[in-house]
Design an enzyme around this catalytic site. Sequence first.
Site, PDB file in Angstrom:
ATOM      1  N   ARG A 141      -9.146   8.741 -12.814  1.00 34.21           N
ATOM      2  CA  ARG A 141      -9.835  10.446 -11.175  1.00 34.21           C
ATOM      3  C   ARG A 141     -10.143  10.551 -12.647  1.00 34.21           C
ATOM      4  O   ARG A 141     -11.248  12.486 -12.751  1.00 34.21           O
ATOM      5  CB  ARG A 141      -8.844  11.142 -10.932  1.00 34.21           C
ATOM      6  CG  ARG A 141      -7.925  10.389 -10.046  1.00 34.21           C
ATOM      7  CD  ARG A 141      -7.565  11.434  -9.262  1.00 34.21           C
ATOM      8  NE  ARG A 141      -7.137  10.660  -8.181  1.00 34.21           N
ATOM      9  CZ  ARG A 141      -6.103  10.445  -7.681  1.00 34.21           C
ATOM     10  NH1 ARG A 141      -4.733  11.272  -8.769  1.00 34.21           N
ATOM     11  NH2 ARG A 141      -5.396   9.307  -7.109  1.00 34.21           N
TER      12      ARG A 141
ATOM     13  N   CYS B  95      -5.550  18.748 -16.982  1.00 35.27           N
ATOM     14  CA  CYS B  95      -4.243  18.106 -17.452  1.00 35.27           C
ATOM     15  C   CYS B  95      -4.216  18.912 -18.775  1.00 35.27           C
ATOM     16  O   CYS B  95      -5.614  18.947 -18.954  1.00 35.27           O
ATOM     17  CB  CYS B  95      -5.520  16.627 -17.452  1.00 35.27           C
ATOM     18  SG  CYS B  95      -5.114  15.700 -15.281  1.00 35.27           S
TER      19      CYS B  95
ATOM     20  N   CYS C 177      -7.258  11.130 -20.697  1.00 42.05           N
ATOM     21  CA  CYS C 177      -7.272  10.050 -21.056  1.00 42.05           C
ATOM     22  C   CYS C 177      -9.146   9.342 -21.509  1.00 42.05           C
ATOM     23  O   CYS C 177      -9.189   9.305 -19.658  1.00 42.05           O
ATOM     24  CB  CYS C 177      -5.822   9.366 -19.844  1.00 42.05           C
ATOM     25  SG  CYS C 177      -4.469  10.227 -19.955  1.00 42.05           S
TER      26      CYS C 177
ATOM     27  N   CYS D 283      -9.289   7.377 -17.075  1.00 42.54           N
ATOM     28  CA  CYS D 283      -8.209   8.049 -16.064  1.00 42.54           C
ATOM     29  C   CYS D 283      -9.875   7.673 -14.967  1.00 42.54           C
ATOM     30  O   CYS D 283     -10.669   7.621 -14.940  1.00 42.54           O
ATOM     31  CB  CYS D 283      -8.646   8.582 -16.225  1.00 42.54           C
ATOM     32  SG  CYS D 283      -7.718  10.331 -15.164  1.00 42.54           S
TER      33      CYS D 283
ATOM     34  N   ARG E 242       3.289   8.133   3.211  1.00 42.79           N
ATOM     35  CA  ARG E 242       2.888   9.266   2.399  1.00 42.79           C
ATOM     36  C   ARG E 242       1.752   9.389   1.850  1.00 42.79           C
ATOM     37  O   ARG E 242       0.532   9.163   1.955  1.00 42.79           O
ATOM     38  CB  ARG E 242       3.380   8.736   1.000  1.00 42.79           C
ATOM     39  CG  ARG E 242       2.932   6.976   0.952  1.00 42.79           C
ATOM     40  CD  ARG E 242       4.194   5.836  -0.150  1.00 42.79           C
ATOM     41  NE  ARG E 242       3.411   4.877  -0.613  1.00 42.79           N
ATOM     42  CZ  ARG E 242       3.673   3.648   0.021  1.00 42.79           C
ATOM     43  NH1 ARG E 242       3.770   4.203   1.788  1.00 42.79           N
ATOM     44  NH2 ARG E 242       3.661   3.191  -0.136  1.00 42.79           N
TER      45      ARG E 242
ATOM     46  N   ASP F 162      -5.033  -1.575  -8.007  1.00 42.59           N
ATOM     47  CA  ASP F 162      -5.413  -1.089  -6.896  1.00 42.59           C
ATOM     48  C   ASP F 162      -6.908  -1.591  -6.628  1.00 42.59           C
ATOM     49  O   ASP F 162      -7.230  -1.594  -7.501  1.00 42.59           O
ATOM     50  CB  ASP F 162      -5.655   0.548  -7.721  1.00 42.59           C
ATOM     51  CG  ASP F 162      -4.846   1.115  -6.534  1.00 42.59           C
ATOM     52  OD1 ASP F 162      -4.765   1.595  -5.401  1.00 42.59           O
ATOM     53  OD2 ASP F 162      -3.842   1.956  -7.827  1.00 42.59           O
TER      54      ASP F 162
ATOM     55  N   ARG G 298      -3.369   7.397   2.286  1.00 42.70           N
ATOM     56  CA  ARG G 298      -3.588   5.642   2.570  1.00 42.70           C
ATOM     57  C   ARG G 298      -2.693   5.656   3.228  1.00 42.70           C
ATOM     58  O   ARG G 298      -2.539   3.925   4.194  1.00 42.70           O
ATOM     59  CB  ARG G 298      -4.363   5.476   1.320  1.00 42.70           C
ATOM     60  CG  ARG G 298      -4.465   3.662   1.016  1.00 42.70           C
ATOM     61  CD  ARG G 298      -4.376   3.801  -0.880  1.00 42.70           C
ATOM     62  NE  ARG G 298      -4.578   5.015  -1.668  1.00 42.70           N
ATOM     63  CZ  ARG G 298      -5.390   5.385  -2.386  1.00 42.70           C
ATOM     64  NH1 ARG G 298      -6.734   4.969  -1.647  1.00 42.70           N
ATOM     65  NH2 ARG G 298      -5.245   6.245  -3.353  1.00 42.70           N
ATOM     66  N   TYR G 299      -1.188   5.307   2.474  1.00 45.51           N
ATOM     67  CA  TYR G 299      -0.360   4.931   3.390  1.00 45.51           C
ATOM     68  C   TYR G 299      -0.024   5.370   4.595  1.00 45.51           C
ATOM     69  O   TYR G 299       0.820   6.773   4.153  1.00 45.51           O
ATOM     70  CB  TYR G 299       1.030   4.025   2.659  1.00 45.51           C
ATOM     71  CG  TYR G 299       0.096   3.438   1.581  1.00 45.51           C
ATOM     72  CD1 TYR G 299      -0.257   2.180   0.868  1.00 45.51           C
ATOM     73  CD2 TYR G 299       0.025   4.319  -0.249  1.00 45.51           C
ATOM     74  CE1 TYR G 299      -1.088   1.856  -0.230  1.00 45.51           C
ATOM     75  CE2 TYR G 299      -1.095   3.570  -1.134  1.00 45.51           C
ATOM     76  CZ  TYR G 299      -0.629   2.335  -0.975  1.00 45.51           C
ATOM     77  OH  TYR G 299      -1.499   1.393  -1.849  1.00 45.51           O
TER      78      TYR G 299
ATOM     79  N   ASP H 195      -8.233   0.312 -14.182  1.00 42.30           N
ATOM     80  CA  ASP H 195      -8.986   0.330 -12.501  1.00 42.30           C
ATOM     81  C   ASP H 195     -10.603   0.420 -13.382  1.00 42.30           C
ATOM     82  O   ASP H 195     -10.402   0.708 -14.693  1.00 42.30           O
ATOM     83  CB  ASP H 195      -8.893   1.609 -12.079  1.00 42.30           C
ATOM     84  CG  ASP H 195      -7.515   2.415 -11.118  1.00 42.30           C
ATOM     85  OD1 ASP H 195      -7.189   1.120 -10.781  1.00 42.30           O
ATOM     86  OD2 ASP H 195      -6.903   3.313 -11.038  1.00 42.30           O
TER      87      ASP H 195
ATOM     88  N   LYS I 221      -2.426  -0.808  -3.509  1.00 42.11           N
ATOM     89  CA  LYS I 221      -2.506  -1.503  -4.714  1.00 42.11           C
ATOM     90  C   LYS I 221      -2.206  -2.539  -4.181  1.00 42.11           C
ATOM     91  O   LYS I 221      -1.162  -2.679  -2.451  1.00 42.11           O
ATOM     92  CB  LYS I 221      -0.943  -0.692  -5.168  1.00 42.11           C
ATOM     93  CG  LYS I 221      -1.208   0.379  -5.719  1.00 42.11           C
ATOM     94  CD  LYS I 221      -0.287   1.028  -6.739  1.00 42.11           C
ATOM     95  CE  LYS I 221      -0.083   2.529  -7.454  1.00 42.11           C
ATOM     96  NZ  LYS I 221      -0.453   3.559  -6.732  1.00 42.11           N
TER      97      LYS I 221
HETATM   98  S1  SF4 Z   1      -4.517   9.511 -16.554  1.00 42.06           S
HETATM   99 FE1  SF4 Z   1      -6.228  10.776 -15.330  1.00 42.06          FE
HETATM  100  S2  SF4 Z   1      -5.216  12.624 -13.892  1.00 42.06           S
HETATM  101 FE2  SF4 Z   1      -3.270  11.824 -15.206  1.00 42.06          FE
HETATM  102  S3  SF4 Z   1      -3.126  12.309 -17.300  1.00 42.06           S
HETATM  103 FE3  SF4 Z   1      -4.973  11.228 -17.789  1.00 42.06          FE
HETATM  104  S4  SF4 Z   1      -6.887  12.535 -17.505  1.00 42.06           S
HETATM  105 FE4  SF4 Z   1      -5.197  13.397 -16.406  1.00 42.06          FE
END
Ligand code: SF4
Length: 365
Positions: free
Chosen positions: A118, A109, A113, A116, A100, A316, A96-97, A279, A323
Amino acid sequence: MKSRKLKLNTTLRQPTELASHGLVPVADLSDLQKVAARYAISVTPAVAALIDPNDPDDPIARQYVPSAAELVAQADERPDPIGDDVHSPVSGIVHRYPDRVLLKVVHVCAVYCRFCFRREMVGRGRPTTLSEGAYENALAYIRAHSEIWEVILTGGDPLMLSPRRLKQIMTDLAAIDHVRIIRIHTRVPVAEPSRITGEMVAALKVKGATTWVALHANHVRELTKPARAACAAMVDAGIPMVSQSVLLRGVNDDPATLEALMRGFVECRIKPYYLHHGDLAPGTSHLRTTLENGQNLMRALRGRVSGLCQPEYVVDIPGGHGKAPAGPTYLSRVNSFSPESEQASQTRYRIVDYCGEVHLYPPET
Ligand code: SF4
């Protein structure tokens, strides 16, 4: 009611398991099965031990225990909220940048979360890691782009890899002359601190590149003794650490909680880096707050803790535009009357101090 802590020796992954430990009401099971069919669930023993099942507003449970509210999607929410896909030239890479790239080597994971960004890409129904062919292609892409100075291992959580595999990836990246920094984003020291063994720490250190680790935590209760020990093992080995947190409604959206979290990071020798605005991931509106509230919290934080404890509040931009700092501004230009200089007006700067009081700063002469 008296608080009660859960002692588990296994990770909870099913709504029925959560219900049998009193973490969700049995009456919600039918909705939670629908949530589970779409998004992965994982509550590790380390995380479960932090949850008080008698507290319906427990800030740790809100982060990890699924809720029927996840079935409610808002019009602006999207499966790829920060626009990874439009910047993905080859599988596993997000460029994206200019200087990096993200390298997404693993798609699982320790915990999942509920907010999340993603959530559609990690966990349920996904291959665990990048295939060997895709990994070689991703390495070839990094080799061919000499402007890439920093590679950010993310996913998924890179510390879910075995130390042996991680060492190999670190070695492959460090062998590329222009890659000087390898940054690892992880929640493992909080969610499963026992994974941070001496072998894992050794795998993070590699000749030819500097490793940084970014720890994701959102509440000071996550910085338990084992989590702090896991971070200390990395810092003592010479690995600098930064933090990233997400501003979450009912978790950390008040000044005292944010203050305690940032102080906790600094005590662990972790420099607060980012406070992300939540997000627009599907089914997460119950965990987001407003940008205005975020700015007010950052103002409050400035009055309570030193610069060492200040993260940058960022949002974002949906669509993959990167960002942007979203914190409050303290400096603006104003025209003011100046009798001494007999000028009708003069451009000065208006500065707001940490107590919220306004001061005028003279113009350059
Ligand atoms: S925010 Fe998403 S990618 Fe990061 S640890 Fe939690 S579930 Fe996994």
